[in-house]
Scaffold this motif. Structure first.
Motif, mmCIF file in Angstrom:
data_model
loop_
_atom_site.group_PDB
_atom_site.id
_atom_site.type_symbol
_atom_site.label_atom_id
_atom_site.label_comp_id
_atom_site.label_asym_id
_atom_site.label_seq_id
_atom_site.Cartn_x
_atom_site.Cartn_y
_atom_site.Cartn_z
ATOM 1 N N ASP A 204 0.833 -1.207 0.000
ATOM 2 C CA ASP A 204 0.000 0.000 0.000
ATOM 3 C C ASP A 204 0.867 1.256 0.000
ATOM 4 O OD1 ASP A 204 -2.262 -1.548 -0.006
ATOM 5 O OD2 ASP A 204 -2.567 -1.449 2.174
ATOM 6 N N ARG A 205 1.934 1.241 0.804
ATOM 7 C CA ARG A 205 2.797 2.417 0.879
ATOM 8 C C ARG A 205 3.523 2.661 -0.449
ATOM 9 N NH1 ARG A 205 5.877 2.725 6.756
ATOM 10 N NH2 ARG A 205 3.988 2.709 8.078
ATOM 11 N N SER A 206 3.906 1.580 -1.122
ATOM 12 C CA SER A 206 4.610 1.752 -2.400
ATOM 13 C C SER A 206 3.700 2.339 -3.474
ATOM 14 C CB SER A 206 5.177 0.407 -2.877
ATOM 15 O OG SER A 206 4.131 -0.481 -3.237
ATOM 16 N N ARG A 207 2.371 2.259 -3.259
ATOM 17 C CA ARG A 207 1.409 2.772 -4.247
ATOM 18 C C ARG A 207 0.750 4.071 -3.801
ATOM 19 N NH1 ARG A 207 -1.808 -2.914 -5.519
ATOM 20 N NH2 ARG A 207 -0.131 -3.930 -6.716
ATOM 21 N N ASP A 208 1.096 4.537 -2.620
ATOM 22 C CA ASP A 208 0.457 5.736 -2.069
ATOM 23 C C ASP A 208 0.989 6.981 -2.785
ATOM 24 O OD1 ASP A 208 -0.766 7.683 -0.598
ATOM 25 O OD2 ASP A 208 -0.032 6.979 1.358
ATOM 26 N N ALA A 219 9.532 1.825 0.269
ATOM 27 C CA ALA A 219 8.428 0.902 0.529
ATOM 28 C C ALA A 219 8.449 -0.254 -0.469
ATOM 29 C CB ALA A 219 7.099 1.645 0.453
ATOM 30 N N ALA A 220 8.775 0.042 -1.723
ATOM 31 C CA ALA A 220 8.833 -1.009 -2.741
ATOM 32 C C ALA A 220 9.951 -1.996 -2.443
ATOM 33 C CB ALA A 220 9.033 -0.382 -4.120
ATOM 34 N N LYS A 221 11.069 -1.487 -1.936
ATOM 35 C CA LYS A 221 12.175 -2.381 -1.576
ATOM 36 C C LYS A 221 11.790 -3.270 -0.394
ATOM 37 C CE LYS A 221 15.831 0.665 -3.317
ATOM 38 N NZ LYS A 221 16.997 1.505 -2.963
ATOM 39 N N ASN A 222 11.105 -2.686 0.599
ATOM 40 C CA ASN A 222 10.644 -3.500 1.728
ATOM 41 C C ASN A 222 9.656 -4.569 1.263
ATOM 42 O OD1 ASN A 222 11.607 -2.634 4.542
ATOM 43 N ND2 ASN A 222 11.154 -0.668 3.589
ATOM 44 N N PHE A 223 8.781 -4.177 0.337
ATOM 45 C CA PHE A 223 7.817 -5.135 -0.204
ATOM 46 C C PHE A 223 8.535 -6.281 -0.926
ATOM 47 C CE2 PHE A 223 5.293 -6.527 -3.890
ATOM 48 C CZ PHE A 223 4.203 -7.071 -3.222
ATOM 49 N N ALA A 224 9.599 -5.961 -1.653
ATOM 50 C CA ALA A 224 10.355 -6.992 -2.375
ATOM 51 C C ALA A 224 11.017 -7.960 -1.401
ATOM 52 C CB ALA A 224 11.404 -6.335 -3.269
ATOM 53 N N VAL A 225 11.557 -7.426 -0.291
ATOM 54 C CA VAL A 225 12.180 -8.295 0.707
ATOM 55 C C VAL A 225 11.148 -9.219 1.340
ATOM 56 C CG1 VAL A 225 13.322 -8.323 2.958
ATOM 57 C CG2 VAL A 225 14.081 -6.718 1.195
ATOM 58 N N ILE A 226 9.971 -8.676 1.658
ATOM 59 C CA ILE A 226 8.908 -9.489 2.246
ATOM 60 C C ILE A 226 8.494 -10.594 1.289
ATOM 61 C CG2 ILE A 226 6.527 -9.495 3.063
ATOM 62 C CD1 ILE A 226 8.498 -8.261 5.011
ATOM 63 N N MET A 227 8.390 -10.285 0.007
ATOM 64 C CA MET A 227 8.010 -11.291 -0.977
ATOM 65 C C MET A 227 9.056 -12.395 -1.069
ATOM 66 S SD MET A 227 5.045 -10.602 -1.971
ATOM 67 C CE MET A 227 4.959 -11.855 -3.255
ATOM 68 N N LYS A 228 10.343 -12.033 -0.930
ATOM 69 C CA LYS A 228 11.394 -13.054 -0.931
ATOM 70 C C LYS A 228 11.270 -13.963 0.289
ATOM 71 C CE LYS A 228 14.902 -10.594 -3.630
ATOM 72 N NZ LYS A 228 16.266 -10.004 -3.615
ATOM 73 N N ARG A 229 10.935 -13.350 1.441
ATOM 74 C CA ARG A 229 10.739 -14.171 2.644
ATOM 75 C C ARG A 229 9.594 -15.163 2.436
ATOM 76 N NH1 ARG A 229 10.297 -11.995 8.425
ATOM 77 N NH2 ARG A 229 10.703 -14.212 8.702
ATOM 78 N N ILE A 230 8.503 -14.690 1.871
ATOM 79 C CA ILE A 230 7.354 -15.564 1.627
ATOM 80 C C ILE A 230 7.743 -16.695 0.686
ATOM 81 C CG2 ILE A 230 5.064 -15.660 0.555
ATOM 82 C CD1 ILE A 230 4.599 -12.805 1.590
#
Length: 300
Positions: A204-208, A219-230
């Motif tokens: 959401d933050r990366s699209r705000d 925010a997009a970088k954090n989202f990418a890291v989270i996706m790698k964890r998943i």
């Protein structure tokens, strides 16, 4: 007023620590080297000559006869004793009957003790029910070895080369069980719901549009890291499903082999089943290695 100052021992320096560790490291290295030497002798070379000479009965008889020869000043008795010893060392170790009755049972006893101690050390941190499964599998391996030795179609080095595969499979089983245990312990520490909330929040933050470009980039970088964890967590779960199935397959196959082995007409029948299991184990091991490379950053 009496002085309360006490002489304090200064903490050991790094150099002193290393000096203290060296004897322990040296002792451990000596133990490991000695164990490896014994395992190599028992598992691979089987030094029948040494076993024939160094057994207590032979040594006692030889030394006793030589002592009697010296005490009675009888060189003929000494010559007879040495001649008999020479004949024993020449023919005893080569006798297939003596190997079967004397040497091999002794080597097998040493082998079992070494394998049991090493196995217990490797599985000590596993859950009790998993340790019990490992023990049952090892027992089934010994049953297969015993039944194979009783099958007249299974003889000589060909039999031994096939039975080495059963030990490899037990070792692989333990390796997979330990890896599964470690992965399961890790997954228990993972809050998947929290990770999912983080994923949605950073997305959401990366699209705000109200945020600055820099904020959206972070925010997009954090989202990418989270996706790698998943992705890594999913890969661990996939590995666990496949590895558990392979563990069950090894157990069931050992049961089947034990049922079949008394009727097998050739070691090739045993070899085919063991090779199939080893191929499956190797495939899963490679998957584990690939998974390890990708998940080490998460401290597993």
């Amino acid at each position: 007023m009496p002085s309360t100052n006490k002489t304090q021992t200064p903490p050991p320096t790094r150099k002193q620590d290393l000096k203290q560790k060296k004897p322990a490291d040296l002792q451990r290295a000596i133990r490991e080297t000695a164990t490896d030497a014994v395992k190599s002798a028992v598992f691979d070379k089987r030094p029948y000559l040494k076993a024939a000479f160094a057994n207590p009965y032979n040594v006692s008889l030889l030394m006793g006869t030589l002592a009697a020869a010296v005490a009675t000043a009888n060189p003929i008795l000494a010559a007879v004793a040495l001649g008999a010893e020479a004949l024993w060392l020449l023919h005893g170790p080569e006798s297939s009957t003596l190997r079967k009755l004397l040497w091999d049972p002794r080597f097998d006893k040493i082998r079992l003790a070494l394998e049991t101690k090493e196995r217990e050390e490797r599985i000590k941190d596993l859950a009790p029910e998993v340790r019990a499964r490992v023990g049952e599998l090892a027992g089934k391996q010994e049953e297969i070895n015993r039944l194979a030795a009783q099958n007249p179609s299974f003889t000589g080095e060909l039999l031994r080369s096939e039975l080495v595969k059963t030990r490899r499979l037990v070792d692989s089983y333990i390796e997979m069980a330990v890896t599964c245990g470690r992965y399961e312990n890790y997954l228990e520490t993972v809050d998947r719901e929290e990770i999912e909330r983080d994923r949605e929040r950073w997305l959401d933050r990366s699209r705000d549009e109200r945020s600055s470009t820099q904020e959206r980039d972070i925010a997009a970088k954090n989202f990418a890291v989270i996706m790698k964890r998943i992705e890594k967590i999913r890969e661990i779960s996939d590995y666990l499903r496949v590895a558990r199935a392979q563990l069950d397959l090894i157990e069931n196959s050992f049961q089947l082999i034990a049922d079949q082995i008394v009727m097998m007409q050739s070691p090739a029948e045993l070899s085919g089943q063991l090779d199939d299991l080893l191929d499956g184990v190797e495939s899963i091991r490679q998957t584990s290695l690939d998974t390890e490379k990708m998940i080490t950053t998460f401290g597993i």
